[in-house]
Design a protein around this motif. Structure first.
Motif, PDB file in Angstrom:
ATOM      1  N   LEU A   1      11.152  16.804  -3.015  1.00 18.16           N
ATOM      2  CA  LEU A   1      10.639  16.380  -1.722  1.00 18.16           C
ATOM      3  C   LEU A   1       9.276  15.741  -1.896  1.00 18.16           C
ATOM      4  CD1 LEU A   1      11.500  19.581   0.355  1.00 18.16           C
ATOM      5  CD2 LEU A   1      12.931  17.597  -0.072  1.00 18.16           C
ATOM      6  N   LEU A   2       9.044  14.674  -1.154  1.00 15.16           N
ATOM      7  CA  LEU A   2       7.774  13.966  -1.195  1.00 15.16           C
ATOM      8  C   LEU A   2       7.138  14.045   0.184  1.00 15.16           C
ATOM      9  CD1 LEU A   2       5.838  11.980  -2.711  1.00 15.16           C
ATOM     10  CD2 LEU A   2       7.201  10.142  -1.692  1.00 15.16           C
ATOM     11  N   ALA A   3       5.896  14.507   0.253  1.00 17.31           N
ATOM     12  CA  ALA A   3       5.174  14.567   1.519  1.00 17.31           C
ATOM     13  C   ALA A   3       4.290  13.337   1.639  1.00 17.31           C
ATOM     14  CB  ALA A   3       4.321  15.829   1.592  1.00 17.31           C
ATOM     15  N   TYR A   4       4.273  12.760   2.824  1.00 19.46           N
ATOM     16  CA  TYR A   4       3.365  11.645   3.105  1.00 19.46           C
ATOM     17  C   TYR A   4       3.147  11.571   4.608  1.00 19.46           C
ATOM     18  CZ  TYR A   4       7.620   9.054   4.306  1.00 19.46           C
ATOM     19  OH  TYR A   4       8.797   8.655   4.867  1.00 19.46           O
ATOM     20  N   THR A   5       2.069  10.932   4.993  1.00 19.44           N
ATOM     21  CA  THR A   5       1.805  10.715   6.411  1.00 19.44           C
ATOM     22  C   THR A   5       2.270   9.310   6.763  1.00 19.44           C
ATOM     23  OG1 THR A   5      -0.436  10.032   5.867  1.00 19.44           O
ATOM     24  CG2 THR A   5      -0.129  12.307   6.521  1.00 19.44           C
TER      25      THR A   5
ATOM     26  N   VAL B   1      -0.765  17.983   3.208  1.00 15.01           N
ATOM     27  CA  VAL B   1      -0.728  19.229   2.455  1.00 15.01           C
ATOM     28  C   VAL B   1      -2.102  19.470   1.856  1.00 15.01           C
ATOM     29  CG1 VAL B   1       0.318  20.425   0.493  1.00 15.01           C
ATOM     30  CG2 VAL B   1       1.730  18.981   1.984  1.00 15.01           C
ATOM     31  N   GLY B   2      -2.590  20.693   1.961  1.00 19.29           N
ATOM     32  CA  GLY B   2      -3.868  21.054   1.347  1.00 19.29           C
ATOM     33  C   GLY B   2      -5.048  20.425   2.050  1.00 19.29           C
ATOM     34  N   ASP B   3      -5.980  19.905   1.255  1.00 14.97           N
ATOM     35  CA  ASP B   3      -7.237  19.402   1.794  1.00 14.97           C
ATOM     36  C   ASP B   3      -7.246  17.906   2.081  1.00 14.97           C
ATOM     37  OD1 ASP B   3      -8.449  21.918   1.748  1.00 14.97           O
ATOM     38  OD2 ASP B   3      -8.911  21.711  -0.377  1.00 14.97           O
TER      39      ASP B   3
ATOM     40  N   SER C   1       0.826  -1.207   0.000  1.00 14.53           N
ATOM     41  CA  SER C   1       0.000   0.000   0.000  1.00 14.53           C
ATOM     42  C   SER C   1       0.861   1.259   0.000  1.00 14.53           C
ATOM     43  CB  SER C   1      -0.895  -0.005   1.228  1.00 14.53           C
ATOM     44  OG  SER C   1      -1.671   1.151   1.257  1.00 14.53           O
ATOM     45  N   ILE C   2       0.488   2.218  -0.829  1.00 22.05           N
ATOM     46  CA  ILE C   2       1.196   3.487  -0.839  1.00 22.05           C
ATOM     47  C   ILE C   2       0.206   4.621  -0.676  1.00 22.05           C
ATOM     48  CG2 ILE C   2       3.102   2.654  -2.233  1.00 22.05           C
ATOM     49  CD1 ILE C   2       1.890   3.950  -4.653  1.00 22.05           C
ATOM     50  N   SER C   3       0.704   5.746  -0.216  1.00 26.19           N
ATOM     51  CA  SER C   3      -0.124   6.914  -0.056  1.00 26.19           C
ATOM     52  C   SER C   3       0.525   8.059  -0.810  1.00 26.19           C
ATOM     53  CB  SER C   3      -0.271   7.199   1.432  1.00 26.19           C
ATOM     54  OG  SER C   3       0.261   8.388   1.827  1.00 26.19           O
ATOM     55  N   ALA C   4      -0.232   8.735  -1.657  1.00 22.70           N
ATOM     56  CA  ALA C   4       0.285   9.843  -2.446  1.00 22.70           C
ATOM     57  C   ALA C   4      -0.221  11.145  -1.855  1.00 22.70           C
ATOM     58  CB  ALA C   4      -0.184   9.724  -3.893  1.00 22.70           C
ATOM     59  N   LEU C   5       0.678  12.042  -1.588  1.00 26.20           N
ATOM     60  CA  LEU C   5       0.284  13.298  -0.978  1.00 26.20           C
ATOM     61  C   LEU C   5       0.612  14.470  -1.856  1.00 26.20           C
ATOM     62  CD1 LEU C   5       1.134  13.484   2.785  1.00 26.20           C
ATOM     63  CD2 LEU C   5      -0.865  14.303   1.643  1.00 26.20           C
ATOM     64  N   CYS C   6       1.832  14.824  -1.862  1.00 27.37           N
ATOM     65  CA  CYS C   6       2.238  16.061  -2.490  1.00 27.37           C
ATOM     66  C   CYS C   6       3.701  15.936  -2.868  1.00 27.37           C
ATOM     67  CB  CYS C   6       2.047  17.198  -1.488  1.00 27.37           C
ATOM     68  SG  CYS C   6       2.635  18.793  -2.044  1.00 27.37           S
ATOM     69  N   LEU C   7       4.047  16.559  -3.959  1.00 26.97           N
ATOM     70  CA  LEU C   7       5.431  16.571  -4.386  1.00 26.97           C
ATOM     71  C   LEU C   7       5.856  18.015  -4.490  1.00 26.97           C
ATOM     72  CD1 LEU C   7       7.759  14.816  -5.580  1.00 26.97           C
ATOM     73  CD2 LEU C   7       6.965  15.682  -7.749  1.00 26.97           C
ATOM     74  N   ALA C   8       7.043  18.324  -4.055  1.00 27.23           N
ATOM     75  CA  ALA C   8       7.546  19.684  -4.135  1.00 27.23           C
ATOM     76  C   ALA C   8       8.945  19.673  -4.725  1.00 27.23           C
ATOM     77  CB  ALA C   8       7.557  20.331  -2.759  1.00 27.23           C
ATOM     78  N   PHE C   9       9.168  20.542  -5.698  1.00 21.81           N
ATOM     79  CA  PHE C   9      10.498  20.770  -6.233  1.00 21.81           C
ATOM     80  C   PHE C   9      10.979  22.030  -5.519  1.00 21.81           C
ATOM     81  CE2 PHE C   9       8.231  18.467  -9.453  1.00 21.81           C
ATOM     82  CZ  PHE C   9       9.163  17.600  -9.977  1.00 21.81           C
TER      83      PHE C   9
ATOM     84  N   HIS D   1       9.938  14.152   2.746  1.00 22.44           N
ATOM     85  CA  HIS D   1      11.084  13.264   2.603  1.00 22.44           C
ATOM     86  C   HIS D   1      11.886  13.756   1.398  1.00 22.44           C
ATOM     87  CE1 HIS D   1      13.414   9.559   2.638  1.00 22.44           C
ATOM     88  NE2 HIS D   1      13.237   9.503   1.344  1.00 22.44           N
ATOM     89  N   ASP D   2      13.169  14.004   1.583  1.00 23.32           N
ATOM     90  CA  ASP D   2      14.038  14.479   0.505  1.00 23.32           C
ATOM     91  C   ASP D   2      14.436  13.285  -0.360  1.00 23.32           C
ATOM     92  OD1 ASP D   2      15.892  15.702  -1.159  1.00 23.32           O
ATOM     93  OD2 ASP D   2      16.992  16.663   0.475  1.00 23.32           O
ATOM     94  N   LEU D   3      13.956  13.266  -1.607  1.00 20.55           N
ATOM     95  CA  LEU D   3      14.293  12.187  -2.542  1.00 20.55           C
ATOM     96  C   LEU D   3      15.683  12.377  -3.130  1.00 20.55           C
ATOM     97  CD1 LEU D   3      10.894  11.916  -4.457  1.00 20.55           C
ATOM     98  CD2 LEU D   3      11.719  10.458  -2.586  1.00 20.55           C
ATOM     99  N   GLY D   4      16.232  13.582  -3.004  1.00 18.93           N
ATOM    100  CA  GLY D   4      17.561  13.876  -3.525  1.00 18.93           C
ATOM    101  C   GLY D   4      17.565  15.127  -4.370  1.00 18.93           C
ATOM    102  N   ALA D   5      18.750  15.509  -4.830  1.00 22.36           N
ATOM    103  CA  ALA D   5      18.918  16.664  -5.709  1.00 22.36           C
ATOM    104  C   ALA D   5      19.114  16.160  -7.133  1.00 22.36           C
ATOM    105  CB  ALA D   5      20.107  17.499  -5.266  1.00 22.36           C
TER     106      ALA D   5
END
Length: 146
Positions: A91-95, A59-61, A7-15, A131-135
């Motif tokens: 960066l990947l956000a997840y709970t 993140v968000g709603d 199981s995975i949870s998708a939240l938000c991705l940020a560059f 979570h920092d996925l890297g540069a």
């Protein structure tokens, strides 16, 4: 982010070059984040994903999850056009939680080709929910995607 065998949870991705966030009633206000933010509502999904607000912060709603079903056949793709050529921290956000996956495969589409990492969503992200996925290097002529 691609489908997982668990199981995975998708939240938000940020560059982002740097992340800071303000908490509000629903979670982290996307407008308070620095950089290019792609929330779950803007992702492209393969398969059925369920919306949720059960676990905070988010993140968000809210966020979406695969409901631990149809393993390996569901994916979420977060894409953006970045404002300038250069190296960005992705960066990947997840709970986090005990029922989350320990081996989420994540593919980052960069200027140098696809890069793959694995995320353990049972461990709390260290950067205020991210979570920092890297540069990685990106160019504006191509869509940056995860």
């Amino acid at each position: 982010m691609t489908g997982s065998r668990t199981s995975i949870s998708a939240l938000c991705l940020a560059f982002l070059l740097a992340a800071s966030a303000a908490l509000h009633a629903q979670g982290i206000d996307p407008a308070s984040l620095h950089g290019t933010v792609i929330d779950d509502a803007a992702a492209e999904y393969t398969g059925d994903w369920k919306p949720s607000t059960h676990t905070k912060p988010f993140v968000g709603d809210g966020y979406r999850h695969d409901d631990n079903a149809d393993k390996g056949n569901r994916s979420a793709r977060f894409a953006a056009v970045l404002p300038a050529n250069g190296e960005y921290h992705v960066l990947l956000a997840y709970t986090p939680g005990g029922s989350r996956a320990t081996n989420v495969p994540v593919t980052i589409e960069t200027a140098d080709g696809e890069k793959s990492v694995t995320v353990n969503q049972r461990q709390a992200p260290k950067l205020r929910g991210f979570h920092d996925l890297g540069a990685f290097r990106f160019i504006t002529d191509n869509r940056a995607a995860v």
